[in-house]
Design an enzyme around this catalytic site. Sequence first.
Site, mmCIF file in Angstrom:
data_model
loop_
_atom_site.group_PDB
_atom_site.id
_atom_site.type_symbol
_atom_site.label_atom_id
_atom_site.label_comp_id
_atom_site.label_asym_id
_atom_site.label_seq_id
_atom_site.Cartn_x
_atom_site.Cartn_y
_atom_site.Cartn_z
ATOM 1 N N HIS A 23 21.507 31.090 10.734
ATOM 2 C CA HIS A 23 20.486 31.612 11.662
ATOM 3 C C HIS A 23 19.621 32.634 10.917
ATOM 4 O O HIS A 23 20.137 33.425 10.132
ATOM 5 C CB HIS A 23 21.198 32.284 12.849
ATOM 6 C CG HIS A 23 20.330 32.450 14.049
ATOM 7 N ND1 HIS A 23 19.459 33.496 14.185
ATOM 8 C CD2 HIS A 23 20.174 31.678 15.155
ATOM 9 C CE1 HIS A 23 18.819 33.375 15.352
ATOM 10 N NE2 HIS A 23 19.229 32.281 15.949
ATOM 11 N N GLU A 30 21.983 38.877 27.845
ATOM 12 C CA GLU A 30 21.762 37.672 28.667
ATOM 13 C C GLU A 30 22.415 37.734 30.042
ATOM 14 O O GLU A 30 21.833 37.293 31.030
ATOM 15 C CB GLU A 30 22.233 36.424 27.912
ATOM 16 C CG GLU A 30 21.350 36.026 26.729
ATOM 17 C CD GLU A 30 21.662 36.785 25.453
ATOM 18 O OE1 GLU A 30 22.556 37.664 25.469
ATOM 19 O OE2 GLU A 30 21.011 36.512 24.428
ATOM 20 N N ASP A 59 18.406 32.549 29.985
ATOM 21 C CA ASP A 59 18.712 33.971 30.151
ATOM 22 C C ASP A 59 18.177 34.872 29.040
ATOM 23 O O ASP A 59 18.739 35.919 28.754
ATOM 24 C CB ASP A 59 20.240 34.126 30.228
ATOM 25 C CG ASP A 59 20.939 33.354 29.111
ATOM 26 O OD1 ASP A 59 20.290 33.083 28.079
ATOM 27 O OD2 ASP A 59 22.126 33.009 29.270
ATOM 28 N N HIS A 64 25.433 33.518 15.618
ATOM 29 C CA HIS A 64 24.188 34.294 15.640
ATOM 30 C C HIS A 64 24.157 35.379 16.705
ATOM 31 O O HIS A 64 23.312 36.245 16.687
ATOM 32 C CB HIS A 64 22.995 33.360 15.885
ATOM 33 C CG HIS A 64 22.915 32.829 17.287
ATOM 34 N ND1 HIS A 64 23.756 31.867 17.755
ATOM 35 C CD2 HIS A 64 22.095 33.154 18.327
ATOM 36 C CE1 HIS A 64 23.455 31.597 19.018
ATOM 37 N NE2 HIS A 64 22.457 32.368 19.390
ATOM 38 N N ARG A 116 24.177 38.448 19.226
ATOM 39 C CA ARG A 116 24.082 39.900 19.061
ATOM 40 C C ARG A 116 25.460 40.576 19.127
ATOM 41 O O ARG A 116 25.755 41.480 18.355
ATOM 42 C CB ARG A 116 23.195 40.436 20.197
ATOM 43 C CG ARG A 116 22.703 41.822 20.072
ATOM 44 C CD ARG A 116 21.837 42.129 21.293
ATOM 45 N NE ARG A 116 20.554 41.456 21.221
ATOM 46 C CZ ARG A 116 19.447 42.013 20.759
ATOM 47 N NH1 ARG A 116 19.461 43.257 20.346
ATOM 48 N NH2 ARG A 116 18.311 41.349 20.729
ATOM 49 N N GLU A 154 18.921 26.147 34.805
ATOM 50 C CA GLU A 154 20.192 26.687 34.292
ATOM 51 C C GLU A 154 20.534 28.009 34.992
ATOM 52 O O GLU A 154 20.840 29.024 34.371
ATOM 53 C CB GLU A 154 20.174 26.862 32.773
ATOM 54 C CG GLU A 154 21.587 26.923 32.175
ATOM 55 C CD GLU A 154 21.592 27.135 30.662
ATOM 56 O OE1 GLU A 154 21.665 26.126 29.947
ATOM 57 O OE2 GLU A 154 21.543 28.292 30.205
HETATM 58 N N1 UDP Z 1 20.539 23.867 17.127
HETATM 59 C C1 UDP Z 1 19.628 23.194 16.302
HETATM 60 N N2 UDP Z 1 19.657 23.488 14.956
HETATM 61 C C2 UDP Z 1 20.515 24.396 14.413
HETATM 62 C C3 UDP Z 1 21.434 25.072 15.279
HETATM 63 C C4 UDP Z 1 21.405 24.788 16.640
HETATM 64 O O1 UDP Z 1 18.837 22.360 16.746
HETATM 65 O O2 UDP Z 1 20.479 24.618 13.202
HETATM 66 C C5 UDP Z 1 20.518 23.567 18.578
HETATM 67 C C6 UDP Z 1 21.847 23.210 19.199
HETATM 68 O O3 UDP Z 1 22.083 21.821 19.162
HETATM 69 C C7 UDP Z 1 21.703 23.703 20.630
HETATM 70 C C8 UDP Z 1 20.771 24.876 20.496
HETATM 71 O O4 UDP Z 1 20.126 24.751 19.224
HETATM 72 O O5 UDP Z 1 21.086 22.749 21.462
HETATM 73 C C9 UDP Z 1 21.557 26.140 20.569
HETATM 74 O O6 UDP Z 1 20.804 27.187 20.154
HETATM 75 P P1 UDP Z 1 21.438 28.604 19.796
HETATM 76 O O7 UDP Z 1 22.834 28.425 19.338
HETATM 77 O O8 UDP Z 1 20.447 29.252 18.894
HETATM 78 O O9 UDP Z 1 21.353 29.402 21.178
HETATM 79 P P2 UDP Z 1 22.290 29.484 22.465
HETATM 80 O O10 UDP Z 1 22.557 28.109 22.966
HETATM 81 O O11 UDP Z 1 23.514 30.231 22.086
HETATM 82 O O12 UDP Z 1 21.479 30.267 23.431
#
Ligand code: UDP
Length: 368
Positions: free
Chosen positions: A243, A133, A97, A210, A212, A119
């Site tokens: 982040h 998103e 998203d 992280h 927004r 997804e």
């Molecule tokens: N992740 C990673 N390293 C980090 C933090 C998160 O590899 O330092 C992985 C985590 O395991 C997950 C994904 O990144 O699979 C999540 O990303 P993020 O939290 O940035 O985005 P969201 O899932 O909220 O879209």
Amino acid sequence: MKNIAFIFGTRPEVIKLAPVILELKKYPEKYKVLIINTEQQKELSNQTLSYFGLKSDYNLDAMRDNQTLCGVQIRIMKALDEVFNKENIDAAIVQGDTMTVLCGALTSFYNKIPVLHVEAGLRSYNKFEPFPEEGIRQMVSRIADINFAPTEANKEALLKENIRRDTIHVVGNTVIDALSCLTKNVVEASRNFFISKGISDKNLVLITVHRRENHGTRLDNIIKAITYLAKKYSDFTFVIPVHPNPNVKSKIESAFSTYKNVKLLPPLEYPNLVYLMKHAHLILSDSGGIQEEAPAFGCPVVVLRYETERKEGIDAGVSVLAGADYNKIILESEKILSKDIKQTRLKVKNPYGDGLSACRIEKLIDKL
Ligand code: UDP
């Protein structure tokens, strides 16, 4: 032979699409795979892509500092348009998203190329949580030709929006496939990485923030709650992979740089993050992906969001919503931290998938 374009730009998209790319690459007689990275998150996406041993065919370098959402959209659309004009693409695959997903889906739609959405069907029904998103995934569902829904609930959400039933396929979430790509040895090798940082695998709290929606005063409340917990639970180590978003980074660094039991780390390689999830006593996070991964380890998550589209984790009793509410974050965290890890570790079947999603997706692409 079909030319299949994978379009992504952020870390979670790489993690969730890598298993599908690797699956399609097993059949070079059927697919020519084109990998397009918009680099919406330049470092994070490339770091994760190389971990899976993949290399993009196009790096679009679409991000600029302090770019508005409109600015990013215009830049990505323009760059994608050029690629689509050059390449002979039969179908485009997008995941999730993000702005990249919207732009990838729109560019394909404008070129009358089928859009395959991995997804699909996650909904919070609040277009500002998560922002942008929730709006993006609703828009993408209108133009997607095939919807790969992780769960039955996601399928129902799409059906309620009159998305054609024959376009929806429940396949599980590919994030669990990504977890299965990691061998035990790879994850355990992370132990040395953390030892070198002075972090043991006992009494760990993993924190990621992280989003927004959490920038500004909400982040201040979250920081206050973590400060309280770090002081009270001084025998715990609070690990924060920070982040790179400047709205988050500077505040976290100035709040915790003097705390001995709060370890601030740069964004972690995926196996290192998985190692932390495996050993953490508790996770505090506003991440979507982490909510899906944590049940694989039975690790409780206090979700730093007021709404979640990942309700399956809540129903399974693994996650609980605390938003950016100081009292609620502390209350829910203490329920876990005051008990032994053996009592709080949950044995649940991961409601998000079984690690076979990429294989199902390949079979469906082949058939359809
Ligand atoms: N992740 C990673 N390293 C980090 C933090 C998160 O590899 O330092 C992985 C985590 O395991 C997950 C994904 O990144 O699979 C999540 O990303 P993020 O939290 O940035 O985005 P969201 O899932 O909220 O879209």
